[in-house]
Motif scaffolding. Structure first.
Motif, PDB file in Angstrom:
ATOM      1  N   VAL A 194       7.934   7.294   0.021  1.00 12.27           N
ATOM      2  CA  VAL A 194       7.506   8.813  -0.006  1.00 12.27           C
ATOM      3  C   VAL A 194       6.723   9.196   1.104  1.00 12.27           C
ATOM      4  O   VAL A 194       6.862  10.462   1.637  1.00 12.27           O
ATOM      5  CB  VAL A 194       6.733   9.038  -1.332  1.00 12.27           C
ATOM      6  CG1 VAL A 194       6.224  10.505  -1.537  1.00 12.27           C
ATOM      7  CG2 VAL A 194       7.794   8.632  -2.771  1.00 12.27           C
ATOM      8  N   ALA A 195       5.576   8.353   1.718  1.00 11.11           N
ATOM      9  CA  ALA A 195       4.804   8.776   2.737  1.00 11.11           C
ATOM     10  C   ALA A 195       5.554   8.815   4.014  1.00 11.11           C
ATOM     11  O   ALA A 195       5.184   9.228   5.173  1.00 11.11           O
ATOM     12  CB  ALA A 195       3.720   7.804   2.862  1.00 11.11           C
ATOM     13  N   GLU A 200       0.254  13.542  -5.158  1.00 11.04           N
ATOM     14  CA  GLU A 200       0.648  14.741  -6.064  1.00 11.04           C
ATOM     15  C   GLU A 200       2.251  14.842  -6.610  1.00 11.04           C
ATOM     16  O   GLU A 200       2.769  15.038  -7.167  1.00 11.04           O
ATOM     17  CB  GLU A 200       0.326  15.984  -5.266  1.00 11.04           C
ATOM     18  CG  GLU A 200      -1.288  16.308  -5.264  1.00 11.04           C
ATOM     19  CD  GLU A 200      -1.647  17.633  -4.578  1.00 11.04           C
ATOM     20  OE1 GLU A 200      -2.729  17.865  -4.569  1.00 11.04           O
ATOM     21  OE2 GLU A 200      -0.783  18.129  -3.930  1.00 11.04           O
ATOM     22  N   THR A 201       2.965  14.392  -4.973  1.00 14.28           N
ATOM     23  CA  THR A 201       4.352  14.423  -5.423  1.00 14.28           C
ATOM     24  C   THR A 201       4.986  13.573  -6.236  1.00 14.28           C
ATOM     25  O   THR A 201       5.806  13.489  -7.104  1.00 14.28           O
ATOM     26  CB  THR A 201       4.933  14.241  -4.118  1.00 14.28           C
ATOM     27  OG1 THR A 201       4.498  15.006  -3.185  1.00 14.28           O
ATOM     28  CG2 THR A 201       6.592  14.567  -4.106  1.00 14.28           C
ATOM     29  N   ALA A 222      13.534   9.114  -4.330  1.00 14.77           N
ATOM     30  CA  ALA A 222      14.524   9.636  -3.235  1.00 14.77           C
ATOM     31  C   ALA A 222      14.221  11.138  -3.358  1.00 14.77           C
ATOM     32  O   ALA A 222      14.048  11.631  -2.070  1.00 14.77           O
ATOM     33  CB  ALA A 222      15.878   9.402  -3.425  1.00 14.77           C
ATOM     34  N   VAL A 223      13.934  11.808  -4.472  1.00 12.24           N
ATOM     35  CA  VAL A 223      13.783  13.117  -4.641  1.00 12.24           C
ATOM     36  C   VAL A 223      12.202  13.448  -3.870  1.00 12.24           C
ATOM     37  O   VAL A 223      11.980  14.306  -3.320  1.00 12.24           O
ATOM     38  CB  VAL A 223      13.959  13.693  -5.991  1.00 12.24           C
ATOM     39  CG1 VAL A 223      13.151  15.081  -6.230  1.00 12.24           C
ATOM     40  CG2 VAL A 223      15.218  13.645  -6.363  1.00 12.24           C
ATOM     41  N   ALA A 224      11.265  12.599  -4.470  1.00 12.91           N
ATOM     42  CA  ALA A 224       9.920  12.766  -4.006  1.00 12.91           C
ATOM     43  C   ALA A 224       9.722  12.706  -2.494  1.00 12.91           C
ATOM     44  O   ALA A 224       8.932  13.484  -1.987  1.00 12.91           O
ATOM     45  CB  ALA A 224       9.155  11.674  -4.401  1.00 12.91           C
ATOM     46  N   VAL A 248       8.262  15.622  -0.574  1.00 13.57           N
ATOM     47  CA  VAL A 248       6.910  15.516  -0.045  1.00 13.57           C
ATOM     48  C   VAL A 248       6.846  16.443   1.571  1.00 13.57           C
ATOM     49  O   VAL A 248       5.526  16.805   1.542  1.00 13.57           O
ATOM     50  CB  VAL A 248       6.335  14.156  -0.032  1.00 13.57           C
ATOM     51  CG1 VAL A 248       7.093  13.498   1.315  1.00 13.57           C
ATOM     52  CG2 VAL A 248       4.843  13.816   0.073  1.00 13.57           C
ATOM     53  N   ILE A 249       7.514  16.445   2.243  1.00 13.23           N
ATOM     54  CA  ILE A 249       7.494  17.193   3.366  1.00 13.23           C
ATOM     55  C   ILE A 249       7.661  18.674   3.058  1.00 13.23           C
ATOM     56  O   ILE A 249       7.557  19.340   4.145  1.00 13.23           O
ATOM     57  CB  ILE A 249       8.852  16.776   4.400  1.00 13.23           C
ATOM     58  CG1 ILE A 249      10.156  17.101   3.950  1.00 13.23           C
ATOM     59  CG2 ILE A 249       8.612  15.220   4.628  1.00 13.23           C
ATOM     60  CD1 ILE A 249      11.183  16.690   4.900  1.00 13.23           C
TER      61      ILE A 249
END
Ligand SMILES: Nc1ncnc2c1ncn2[C@@H]1O[C@H](COP(=O)(O)OP(=O)(O)OP(=O)(O)O)[C@@H](O)[C@H]1O
Ligand SMILES: [Mg+2]
Length: 349
Positions: free
Chosen positions: A88-89, A108-109, A135-137, A141-142
């Motif tokens: 995610v990062a 948060e995401t 995958a959605v997160a 996140v961006i």
């Protein structure tokens, strides 16, 4: 926009506007150009002709990571050697976001998509539904302006797919973000979308609200692709301002005149009637308010929430769906069908 691969025109002079903040869906059969369209919007392909604009700005020359878009791939494409947290990062690392902010946004995401507690797992230690959420997160996140999703639910079982559909829809509403979603599943498209573009062989056949697409398709392909349908050849015999009189077989009916197509007397058209628009009863005197057809049950199928009948009327079979089949015993033999004239749609191809 047009996109060719060698001799194949994958997307053929397609043009549409996705409403801002909408859950928009590209729907169509395999090979019709959905993924190509999505990837061109994302910036993974250069179009051969045409413009892509996002928020009124032409983005053709912008690289993928500067378009304000993020993509969720059909196979999720998670990095197998990274934990959930690092997956995610990833986009934030590439964008050189500071460590403190990165940690906060990832936390948060993950909470937002319901994955708190799974940060240290590897993708191989997650269920399909959890991988889909990662995958959605990773895309959210961006903080993209537009989220592009390519058949993200197709690997999941029916129940989970239905649950994640609801989650995706809720997520989109909460964020107010524009989603462009690709699927070949008409039920998914109808239930999720504010707006649908139906594609066929590299072209958009029709775009609009699900209701419009389902009940007022402009082509036979479209009528058939978005659900079960009766398509019956008929001839226009009379025209009035808002109605058109058609004859089919020995029948005659006055139905709604399609607003944006030209039909003239003598013109051959198709009548489009959804199976659930009929009512079916044991043979009885005709309902004078509706279009009445007398026929016999050829066969039937119990679908759980409906009973589907194939009813022979003269020389053709009509598909008729009866809701709540448990409420009465199944019909057999002679039956009467009736349909309100306003439930009959005229297709003039
Ligand atoms: N990289 C490529 N090279 C050559 N032809 C391609 C390439 N990508 C797609 N095509 C062709 O372009 C057409 C459209 O493909 P696309 O992947 O956009 O279809 P799709 O609607 O996403 O189908 P599906 O539902 O099967 O994913 C197909 O005929 C396909 O074979
Ligand atoms: Mg595809």
């Amino acid at each position: 926009m047009t996109k060719r691969f060698g001799g194949v025109t994958a997307v053929d002079d397609v043009s549409f506007d996705v409403p801002k903040g909408a859950f928009a869906t590209l729907l169509g059969p395999s090979g019709c150009g959905k993924t190509t369209t999505l990837r061109t919007i994302a910036g993974f392909y250069d179009p051969d002709a045409g413009d892509i604009q996002i928020g009124g700005r032409r983005v053709n020359e912008l690289p993928a990571h500067r378009r304000g878009t993020a993509m969720v791939f059909q196979d999720y494409a998670l990095f197998p050697h990274m934990t959930v947290r690092d997956n995610v990062a990833y986009g934030l690392r590439v964008a050189h976001t500071g460590a403190a902010e990165r940690t906060r946004r990832v936390r948060e995401t993950l909470a937002f998509v319901g994955l708190t507690g799974l940060e240290d797992r590897w993708p191989s230690q997650l269920s399909g539904g959890q991988q889909q959420r990662v995958a959605v997160a990773r895309a959210l996140v961006i903080e993209p302006q537009v989220l592009l999703l390519d058949e993200p639910l197709s690997n999941l079982d029916a129940k989970l797919r239905e649950q994640l559909r609801v989650e995706l829809r809720t997520l989109q509403r909460r964020l107010g973000m524009t989603f462009v979603y690709v699927t070949h599943d008409q039920g998914e498209a109808l239930s999720l979308s504010d707006w649908i573009a139906v594609m066929n062989a590299g072209k958009v056949e029709q775009a609009g609200e699900p209701w419009e697409i389902y009940y007022h398709p402009r082509t036979a392909f479209l009528a058939d692709f978005v659900g079960a349908v009766n398509l019956v050849p008929a001839r226009v015999s009379e025209l009035a301002e808002t109605t058109v009189t058609v004859t089919f077989g020995t029948h005659r009916a006055q139905v709604r005149r399609p607003p944006d197509v030209t039909v003239t007397a003598g013109h051959d058209v198709l009548l489009c009637v959804r199976p659930e628009s009929f009512s079916i009863t044991p043979a009885a005197p005709a309902d004078r308010n509706g279009i009445a057809l007398e026929g016999t049950v050829a066969r039937r199928a119990f679908l759980g929430d409906t009973m589907r009948y194939w009813v022979r009327v003269d020389d053709r079979e009509w598909i008729v769906d009866q809701p709540d089949p448990g409420a009465a015993s199944p019909l057999d033999g002679a039956v009467s069908l009736s349909v309100r004239p306003e439930r009959v749609h005229v297709i003039a191809e």
